[in-house]
Design a protein around this motif. Structure first.
Motif, PDB file in Angstrom:
ATOM      1  N   GLU A  13       4.182  -2.741  -7.499  1.00 50.41           N
ATOM      2  CA  GLU A  13       3.047  -1.867  -7.170  1.00 50.41           C
ATOM      3  C   GLU A  13       3.132  -0.562  -7.959  1.00 50.41           C
ATOM      4  O   GLU A  13       2.114  -0.039  -8.396  1.00 50.41           O
TER       5      GLU A  13
ATOM      6  N   PHE B 197      -6.406   4.200  -7.084  1.00 53.09           N
ATOM      7  CA  PHE B 197      -5.662   3.674  -5.934  1.00 53.09           C
ATOM      8  C   PHE B 197      -6.443   2.554  -5.252  1.00 53.09           C
ATOM      9  O   PHE B 197      -5.922   1.458  -5.018  1.00 53.09           O
TER      10      PHE B 197
ATOM     11  N   GLN C 197       0.153   0.504 -10.313  1.00 55.34           N
ATOM     12  CA  GLN C 197      -0.547   1.740  -9.974  1.00 55.34           C
ATOM     13  C   GLN C 197      -0.485   2.720 -11.138  1.00 55.34           C
ATOM     14  O   GLN C 197      -1.465   3.414 -11.426  1.00 55.34           O
TER      15      GLN C 197
ATOM     16  N   THR D 211       0.834  -1.198   0.000  1.00 57.95           N
ATOM     17  CA  THR D 211       0.000   0.000   0.000  1.00 57.95           C
ATOM     18  C   THR D 211       0.870   1.250   0.000  1.00 57.95           C
ATOM     19  O   THR D 211       0.591   2.207  -0.719  1.00 57.95           O
TER      20      THR D 211
ATOM     21  N   TRP E  60      -8.260   9.491  -9.266  1.00 57.96           N
ATOM     22  CA  TRP E  60      -7.020   9.084  -8.595  1.00 57.96           C
ATOM     23  C   TRP E  60      -7.342   8.205  -7.382  1.00 57.96           C
ATOM     24  O   TRP E  60      -6.683   7.188  -7.155  1.00 57.96           O
TER      25      TRP E  60
ATOM     26  N   LEU F 122       1.819   7.362  -6.814  1.00 56.86           N
ATOM     27  CA  LEU F 122       0.877   8.342  -7.368  1.00 56.86           C
ATOM     28  C   LEU F 122       1.518   9.688  -7.691  1.00 56.86           C
ATOM     29  O   LEU F 122       1.347  10.190  -8.806  1.00 56.86           O
TER      30      LEU F 122
ATOM     31  N   ARG G  60      -5.473  -1.504  -5.277  1.00 57.54           N
ATOM     32  CA  ARG G  60      -5.191  -2.231  -4.043  1.00 57.54           C
ATOM     33  C   ARG G  60      -6.161  -3.404  -3.878  1.00 57.54           C
ATOM     34  O   ARG G  60      -5.763  -4.495  -3.465  1.00 57.54           O
TER      35      ARG G  60
ATOM     36  N   SER H 242       2.217   1.685  -3.487  1.00 57.71           N
ATOM     37  CA  SER H 242       1.183   2.223  -4.375  1.00 57.71           C
ATOM     38  C   SER H 242       0.978   3.714  -4.134  1.00 57.71           C
ATOM     39  O   SER H 242       0.848   4.499  -5.078  1.00 57.71           O
ATOM     40  N   LEU H 243       0.932   4.089  -2.869  1.00 60.86           N
ATOM     41  CA  LEU H 243       0.702   5.482  -2.514  1.00 60.86           C
ATOM     42  C   LEU H 243       1.839   6.383  -3.009  1.00 60.86           C
ATOM     43  O   LEU H 243       1.594   7.454  -3.581  1.00 60.86           O
TER      44      LEU H 243
END
Length: 161
Positions: free
Chosen positions: A77, A110, A81, A21, A106, A28, A114, A24-25
């Motif tokens: 990821e 996300f 993403q 996570t 967005w 962005l 996930r 992935s975050l």
């Protein structure tokens, strides 16, 4: 050393809990930056380069290990993403609008990425079960594709209302 930096996104993969996570975050703002600098073409090029460098780095980090997908490897990821936000980049590029205006997209990209990355339905689970570096990358590619389709469907539903 370089393989570890790439595979862990410069150490992001060591953050706990939920390193995937976090990966992935962190991906962005990098996707946003690529889009702002070079639009859709640069984001697509970034996905391609990140996929092949990630595959290489994952193979290096897992060589000789029983664990084919250690939790600290999060470059997959990033790739997934970035694929999930492609519809936003495409829309922004084609319509000449600021990509940040599509902020609900967005969030959806996300959340959907996930969801599919954790759930691993159908071909995503198949890729994950390959047990090799390519499978590590492919399961997130497929999760990103599913999430991108979800973003398009949600955008269509939003505009139909």
């Amino acid at each position: 050393m370089i393989a570890r930096m790439i595979a862990t996104l410069f150490g992001v993969g060591y953050l706990r809990p939920a390193p995937g996570t976090w990966g992935s975050l962190v991906s962005l703002p990098w996707a946003w930056l690529l889009h702002v600098i070079g639009g859709l073409p640069l984001l697509v090029l970034g996905i391609i380069i990140a996929f092949f460098k990630g595959w290489w780095a994952t193979a290096k980090m897992t060589s000789g290990s029983d664990d084919h997908d250690p939790s600290e490897i999060v470059v997959d990821e990033l790739v997934g993403q970035w694929i999930a936000v492609l519809p936003l980049s495409i829309a922004s590029w084609r319509m000449g609008i600021d990509i940040t205006v599509m902020w609900p997209g967005w969030i959806a990209a996300f959340a959907l990425f996930r969801l599919f990355d954790i759930w691993k339905p159908w071909i995503i689970g198949w890729a994950d079960r390959r047990g090799d570096a390519l499978g590590v990358m492919l399961d997130d590619v497929f999760a990103g594709i599913f999430a991108a389709i979800g973003v398009v469907v949600l955008a269509g539903l939003y505009h139909a209302l």
